[in-house]
Design a protein around this motif. Structure first.
Motif, mmCIF file in Angstrom:
data_model
loop_
_atom_site.group_PDB
_atom_site.id
_atom_site.type_symbol
_atom_site.label_atom_id
_atom_site.label_comp_id
_atom_site.label_asym_id
_atom_site.label_seq_id
_atom_site.Cartn_x
_atom_site.Cartn_y
_atom_site.Cartn_z
ATOM 1 N N MET A 1 63.559 38.572 62.987
ATOM 2 C CA MET A 1 63.791 38.157 61.832
ATOM 3 C C MET A 1 62.452 37.977 60.977
ATOM 4 N N THR A 2 62.179 38.522 59.838
ATOM 5 C CA THR A 2 61.094 38.178 59.128
ATOM 6 C C THR A 2 61.005 36.716 58.782
ATOM 7 N N GLU A 3 59.805 36.140 58.782
ATOM 8 C CA GLU A 3 59.343 34.995 58.203
ATOM 9 C C GLU A 3 59.558 34.982 56.710
ATOM 10 N N ALA A 4 59.874 33.686 56.090
ATOM 11 C CA ALA A 4 59.678 33.669 54.714
ATOM 12 C C ALA A 4 58.515 34.237 54.021
ATOM 13 N N VAL A 5 58.559 35.079 53.069
ATOM 14 C CA VAL A 5 57.504 35.703 52.446
ATOM 15 C C VAL A 5 56.868 34.549 51.442
ATOM 16 N N PRO A 6 55.704 34.061 51.436
ATOM 17 C CA PRO A 6 55.224 33.325 50.692
ATOM 18 C C PRO A 6 54.816 33.554 49.449
ATOM 19 N N THR A 7 54.720 32.754 48.469
ATOM 20 C CA THR A 7 54.479 33.343 47.140
ATOM 21 C C THR A 7 52.808 33.022 46.778
ATOM 22 N N VAL A 8 52.716 33.466 45.544
ATOM 23 C CA VAL A 8 51.205 33.523 45.220
ATOM 24 C C VAL A 8 51.100 33.532 43.792
ATOM 25 N N ARG A 9 50.125 32.639 43.118
ATOM 26 C CA ARG A 9 49.853 32.883 41.779
ATOM 27 C C ARG A 9 48.912 33.584 41.075
ATOM 28 N N LEU A 10 49.281 34.597 40.549
ATOM 29 C CA LEU A 10 48.500 35.662 39.836
ATOM 30 C C LEU A 10 47.837 35.015 38.618
ATOM 31 N N GLY A 11 47.374 35.547 37.770
ATOM 32 C CA GLY A 11 46.795 35.025 36.479
ATOM 33 C C GLY A 11 47.869 34.411 35.486
ATOM 34 N N ASP A 12 47.485 33.657 34.614
ATOM 35 C CA ASP A 12 48.585 33.183 33.707
ATOM 36 C C ASP A 12 49.412 32.622 34.139
ATOM 37 N N GLY A 13 49.481 32.091 35.200
ATOM 38 C CA GLY A 13 50.530 31.341 35.920
ATOM 39 C C GLY A 13 51.590 32.170 36.528
ATOM 40 N N LEU A 14 51.630 33.262 36.557
ATOM 41 C CA LEU A 14 52.493 34.172 37.013
ATOM 42 C C LEU A 14 52.516 34.070 38.651
ATOM 43 N N THR A 15 53.705 33.495 39.076
ATOM 44 C CA THR A 15 53.996 33.380 40.521
ATOM 45 C C THR A 15 54.993 34.337 41.155
ATOM 46 N N VAL A 16 54.390 35.373 42.137
ATOM 47 C CA VAL A 16 55.173 36.244 42.560
ATOM 48 C C VAL A 16 55.127 36.216 44.291
ATOM 49 N N SER A 17 55.831 37.009 44.898
ATOM 50 C CA SER A 17 55.849 37.214 46.168
ATOM 51 C C SER A 17 54.505 37.712 46.721
ATOM 52 N N ARG A 18 53.914 37.183 47.900
ATOM 53 C CA ARG A 18 52.683 37.474 48.313
ATOM 54 C C ARG A 18 52.651 39.108 48.569
ATOM 55 N N ILE A 19 53.643 39.835 48.798
ATOM 56 C CA ILE A 19 53.854 41.224 48.862
ATOM 57 C C ILE A 19 54.971 41.685 47.749
ATOM 58 N N GLY A 20 54.545 42.860 47.462
ATOM 59 C CA GLY A 20 55.630 43.612 46.421
ATOM 60 C C GLY A 20 56.198 44.608 46.765
ATOM 61 N N PHE A 21 56.903 45.383 45.860
ATOM 62 C CA PHE A 21 57.709 46.583 46.327
ATOM 63 C C PHE A 21 57.525 47.678 45.139
ATOM 64 N N GLY A 22 56.685 48.667 45.419
ATOM 65 C CA GLY A 22 56.201 49.804 44.364
ATOM 66 C C GLY A 22 57.525 50.654 44.322
ATOM 67 N N GLY A 23 58.264 50.438 43.300
ATOM 68 C CA GLY A 23 59.390 51.565 43.071
ATOM 69 C C GLY A 23 59.207 52.827 42.866
ATOM 70 N N MET A 24 58.136 53.260 42.585
ATOM 71 C CA MET A 24 57.959 54.862 42.240
ATOM 72 C C MET A 24 58.464 55.617 43.660
ATOM 73 N N ALA A 25 58.128 54.877 44.749
ATOM 74 C CA ALA A 25 58.430 55.640 45.957
ATOM 75 C C ALA A 25 60.079 56.200 46.386
ATOM 76 N N LEU A 26 60.882 55.266 45.295
ATOM 77 C CA LEU A 26 62.332 55.620 45.432
ATOM 78 C C LEU A 26 62.713 56.825 44.255
ATOM 79 N N SER A 27 61.603 57.546 43.652
ATOM 80 C CA SER A 27 61.993 58.510 42.952
ATOM 81 C C SER A 27 61.673 59.939 43.576
ATOM 82 N N ASP A 28 61.777 60.904 43.085
ATOM 83 C CA ASP A 28 61.532 62.337 43.574
ATOM 84 C C ASP A 28 60.282 62.738 43.653
ATOM 85 N N VAL A 29 59.351 61.979 43.095
ATOM 86 C CA VAL A 29 57.817 62.454 43.329
ATOM 87 C C VAL A 29 57.583 62.623 44.557
#
Length: 349
Positions: A1-29
């Protein structure tokens, strides 16, 4: 079981998960994809706590009769958002008007009218009211970046966008844009074998208070050892010297990443991601890589890289990998100026 993914604050107060997911891989390129499997992978990512999802209006399959980006990747992600909007930090992009990997891939627009129409089209395809992070994917070089960012800032004021980002900008462009509106994130290619942004762009991002979102953090899969000549031949990389002509010459880079992985009980992908987070710490800014994959198993593997730690000696050996790389990161279907390194001024000495 993966441990909870922490969050991190980028700039301008935007908080996101510490790792993201690149959607381009899901297309036919990168070869044929199955929409049902793609959606399952997206749901698995969010289940794992990988909630920062990245897409663009130009990702996906072209449609007959459609002038400009068809947005099929956004439409796929809309199916995820229909059920889980409140769990996701959604990033999308505009500015490229041709097909990624196609003959028109270098065409760009950044005029005010296009900024507004592109945003409206993305909101419609995604089925949402507001975009969390809206990137300028590539700037139109004959329009001042301040003009394009000014139009993007209007979208923030109108509540259609929450935060602004820039992709493949130079340090000078980033500083100019940040005067117009706070920049939450810079997205550019950055990995063990693509490090040109470290000279000026990364320090400029720290200076203006932006986070950094490396795309292709696994070298488009090469650093994992998963890219075979057969897989490359069936993808948009089939004409790229770094992957084709220099395939054998670049294997020592893969061998080094594998060797360090064996030492610490990590996969090559986890080593490459851990190195990027360590670089972020060294440069003093938040770094959120967005590896893409079609496999739920790989999503879990990438998220578990957050547990990996590299010691100073291992980081030093990985830093030397850049000297082993043959070929640069420019892609053959693009024109001069497509990546920031083409336009970046040489560092002062």
């Amino acid at each position: 079981m993966t441990e909870a993914v922490p969050t991190v604050r980028l700039g301008d107060g935007l908080t996101v998960s510490r790792i993201g997911f690149g959607g381009m891989a899901l297309s036919d390129v990168y070869g044929d994809s199955d929409p049902g499997e793609a959606l399952r992978t997206l749901h698995h990512a969010v289940d794992q706590g990988v909630t920062f999802i990245d897409t663009a209006d130009v990702y996906g399959e072209p449609r007959d009769g459609v002038d400009g980006p068809a947005g099929t990747n956004e439409e796929l992600i809309a199916q995820l958002l229909a059920d889980r909007r409140d769990e996701v930090q959604l990033a999308t992009k505009f500015g490229i008007t041709g097909e990624v990997g196609g003959a028109g891939g270098s065409a760009t627009r950044g005029d005010r009218a296009y900024v507004r129409s592109a945003c409206e089209a993305s909101l419609r395809r995604l089925g949402i009211d507001v975009i969390d992070l809206y990137y300028l994917h590539r700037r139109q070089l004959d329009i001042p970046i301040e003009e394009t960012v000014g139009a993007m800032a209007e979208l923030v004021a109108e509540g259609k966008v929450r935060h602004l980002g820039l992709s493949e900008v130079t340090a000078t462009e980033l500083r100019a844009a940040a005067v117009v509106h706070p920049i939450a994130a810079v997205q550019s290619e950055w990995s063990l074998w693509s490090r040109d942004v470290e000279a000026r762009v990364v320090p400029a991002a720290r200076e203006v208070g932006a986070g950094f979102v490396p795309y292709s953090p696994l070298g488009r899969g090469f650093l994992t050892g998963a890219m075979t000549p057969e897989r490359i031949a069936g993808s948009m990389l089939r004409d790229e010297p770094r992957f084709v002509e220099h395939f054998a010459a670049n294997q020592p880079v893969v061998d080094l990443v594998r060797a360090i992985g064996r030492e610490i009980g990590a996969t090559p992908a986890q080593v490459a991601l851990a190195w990027l987070w360590a670089q972020g710490e060294a440069y003093g800014l938040p770094v959120v890589p967005i590896p893409g994959t079609r496999s739920p198993h790989r999503v879990t593997e990438n998220a578990e890289a957050l547990r990996v730690r590299l010691d100073a000696e291992q980081r030093s050996r990985l830093d030397e990998a850049a000297e082993l790389v043959h070929g640069d990161r420019n892609l053959s279907f693009t024109t001069k100026g497509w990546i920031s390194a083409d336009r970046e001024e040489a560092p002062s000495t």
